[in-house]
Scaffold this motif. Structure first.
Motif, mmCIF file in Angstrom:
data_model
loop_
_atom_site.group_PDB
_atom_site.id
_atom_site.type_symbol
_atom_site.label_atom_id
_atom_site.label_comp_id
_atom_site.label_asym_id
_atom_site.label_seq_id
_atom_site.Cartn_x
_atom_site.Cartn_y
_atom_site.Cartn_z
ATOM 1 N N GLY A 2 74.098 83.256 13.360
ATOM 2 C CA GLY A 2 72.825 84.285 12.479
ATOM 3 C C GLY A 2 73.282 85.262 10.959
ATOM 4 O O GLY A 2 72.937 85.367 10.081
ATOM 5 N N GLU A 3 74.795 85.435 11.533
ATOM 6 C CA GLU A 3 75.243 86.294 10.645
ATOM 7 C C GLU A 3 75.147 86.030 8.939
ATOM 8 O O GLU A 3 75.362 86.375 8.180
ATOM 9 C CB GLU A 3 76.512 87.256 11.429
ATOM 10 C CG GLU A 3 77.054 88.472 10.374
ATOM 11 C CD GLU A 3 78.037 89.196 10.377
ATOM 12 O OE1 GLU A 3 78.610 88.355 11.559
ATOM 13 O OE2 GLU A 3 78.504 90.321 10.108
ATOM 14 N N LEU A 4 76.100 84.732 9.822
ATOM 15 C CA LEU A 4 76.642 83.682 8.282
ATOM 16 C C LEU A 4 75.825 83.887 7.355
ATOM 17 O O LEU A 4 75.953 83.299 6.498
ATOM 18 C CB LEU A 4 77.338 82.413 8.875
ATOM 19 C CG LEU A 4 78.588 82.815 8.933
ATOM 20 C CD1 LEU A 4 79.415 81.655 9.780
ATOM 21 C CD2 LEU A 4 79.729 82.919 8.631
ATOM 22 N N SER A 5 74.071 83.448 7.938
ATOM 23 C CA SER A 5 73.396 82.319 7.308
ATOM 24 C C SER A 5 71.889 83.691 7.043
ATOM 25 O O SER A 5 71.342 83.662 6.156
ATOM 26 C CB SER A 5 72.459 81.179 8.113
ATOM 27 O OG SER A 5 71.964 82.317 9.575
ATOM 28 N N ALA A 6 72.218 84.522 7.602
ATOM 29 C CA ALA A 6 71.885 86.124 6.924
ATOM 30 C C ALA A 6 71.345 86.326 5.224
ATOM 31 O O ALA A 6 70.099 86.403 5.036
ATOM 32 C CB ALA A 6 72.260 87.466 7.021
ATOM 33 N N LEU A 56 83.670 84.181 8.687
ATOM 34 C CA LEU A 56 83.987 85.607 8.007
ATOM 35 C C LEU A 56 84.723 86.227 7.941
ATOM 36 O O LEU A 56 85.094 86.647 9.795
ATOM 37 C CB LEU A 56 82.478 86.074 8.451
ATOM 38 C CG LEU A 56 81.395 86.341 7.462
ATOM 39 C CD1 LEU A 56 80.246 86.781 8.179
ATOM 40 C CD2 LEU A 56 81.422 86.905 5.657
ATOM 41 N N GLY A 94 75.264 92.288 3.032
ATOM 42 C CA GLY A 94 75.274 92.511 4.755
ATOM 43 C C GLY A 94 75.891 91.852 5.700
ATOM 44 O O GLY A 94 75.718 91.451 6.259
ATOM 45 N N TRP A 95 76.759 91.505 4.992
ATOM 46 C CA TRP A 95 78.297 90.851 5.515
ATOM 47 C C TRP A 95 79.922 92.237 6.000
ATOM 48 O O TRP A 95 79.582 92.996 4.796
ATOM 49 C CB TRP A 95 78.845 89.994 5.097
ATOM 50 C CG TRP A 95 78.251 88.621 5.429
ATOM 51 C CD1 TRP A 95 77.213 88.522 6.195
ATOM 52 C CD2 TRP A 95 77.992 87.301 4.234
ATOM 53 N NE1 TRP A 95 76.702 86.869 5.656
ATOM 54 C CE2 TRP A 95 76.845 86.853 4.551
ATOM 55 C CE3 TRP A 95 78.352 87.274 2.889
ATOM 56 C CZ2 TRP A 95 76.583 85.424 3.975
ATOM 57 C CZ3 TRP A 95 78.246 86.131 1.549
ATOM 58 C CH2 TRP A 95 77.220 85.332 2.648
ATOM 59 N N ASP A 96 80.165 92.205 6.614
ATOM 60 C CA ASP A 96 81.150 93.174 6.987
ATOM 61 C C ASP A 96 82.651 91.897 6.553
ATOM 62 O O ASP A 96 83.436 91.159 7.033
ATOM 63 C CB ASP A 96 82.234 93.320 8.431
ATOM 64 C CG ASP A 96 81.022 94.585 8.919
ATOM 65 O OD1 ASP A 96 80.588 95.183 7.717
ATOM 66 O OD2 ASP A 96 80.478 94.267 9.545
#
Length: 290
Positions: A2-6, A56, A94-96
């Motif tokens: 989900g984080e990758l596709s945000a 990531l 939106g990513w770290d």
């Protein structure tokens, strides 16, 4: 996942994207750059596919990036922005950390097709330089005296860290070479051929390529001359001699040592330098050998 596709989820609402150099200040670049209409599903879908990421790792590139993608919705309102780094990663708030692209070349080709050819051209030039550097490193390793192979990693590490060869490393290499190749002329021939390998540059070369010249700096000039006059000496040895003798402070008594070259040998080395096609080497050779 989900984080990758945000980011991709946000891009589903995009109707336009403005492409600008990432180093430009936002207020200075407002209204400039290349604007691409994403209202057609195939256009938006192609960009979303090209911007797909698969990991990531948590790292962050220290530069500002190459291209800023500024996404707007159907009303022209700002949605989000992402930054391309070296055709390999994307930065988004939106990513770290920076995300690794699934296929960076695909995004570079998309930019090229939409009026921004610079990043693809730069990527291909960098890739070509990298491949050339690897080939030069390979030839340098092939020319290394076999007795010194155990030091190869320590020497190559110099270029990765930007360091210079330590006295301990040089002493160990020098001792190993003397033990394995007791004949001075054979040692000189090995070092000359090694010095001529790799990039062949007299300046701006990888740090590891300085090692043969540093070892040659301790070889008496009479042994270098004897090696170059040996019937086994060829263009490789001449190239190494030129690179060593015309380099920056390559020998403690450099002027006297160059002056000691017999005239026919000096002329031979000068001819080789002139034929090298390297303007820097040619200029140095004219100054030292002509």
């Amino acid at each position: 996942m989900g984080e990758l596709s945000a980011l991709d989820s946000v891009l589903g609402y995009a109707a336009q994207v403005r492409l600008t150099e990432a180093t430009a200040f936002h207020e200075d670049s407002a209204g400039s750059g290349v604007v691409v209409d994403l209202s057609r599903p195939d256009e938006l879908g192609g960009l979303r596919t090209a911007m797909a990421v698969d990991s990531l790792p948590g790292g962050v590139c220290m530069c500002s990036g190459d291209i800023q993608f500024e996404f707007l919705d159907a009303r022209g309102l700002f949605l989000t922005a992402a930054f391309l780094h070296h055709g390999v990663t994307l930065r988004w708030d939106g990513w770290d950390g920076d995300a690794v692209l699934v296929d960076g070349r695909s995004l570079l080709r998309w930019l090229d097709l939409h009026g921004v050819p610079g990043p693809l051209r730069q990527f291909e030039e960098d890739e070509l330089r990298y491949q050339q550097a690897k080939e030069e490193e390979k030839s340098w390793l092939a020319a290394m005296p076999p007795a010194l192979s155990e030091f190869s990693e320590a020497m190559l590490r110099l270029s990765r860290t930007g360091g210079s060869a330590s006295p301990q490393l040089l002493a160990a290499a020098r001792d190993r070479l003397r033990q394995s190749v007791p004949d001075p002329m054979n040692r000189a021939l090995l070092l000359l051929a090694w010095c001529g390998a790799g990039s062949g540059l007299c300046s701006g070369f990888p740090s590891h390529e300085a090692v043969p010249g540093l070892l040659l700096g301790d070889v008496p000039m009479v042994e270098i001359i004897a090696g170059l006059q040996d019937p086994r000496a060829d263009a490789r040895h001449d190239a190494g001699a030129v690179r060593h003798l015309v380099g920056w402070k390559s020998r403690p008594e450099q002027k006297q040592d160059v002056d000691a070259l017999p005239a026919p040998l000096r002329a031979r080395l000068l001819q080789g330098a002139r034929a090298s096609g390297d303007p820097d080497k040619q200029a140095r050779a004219e100054r030292w050998l002509a």
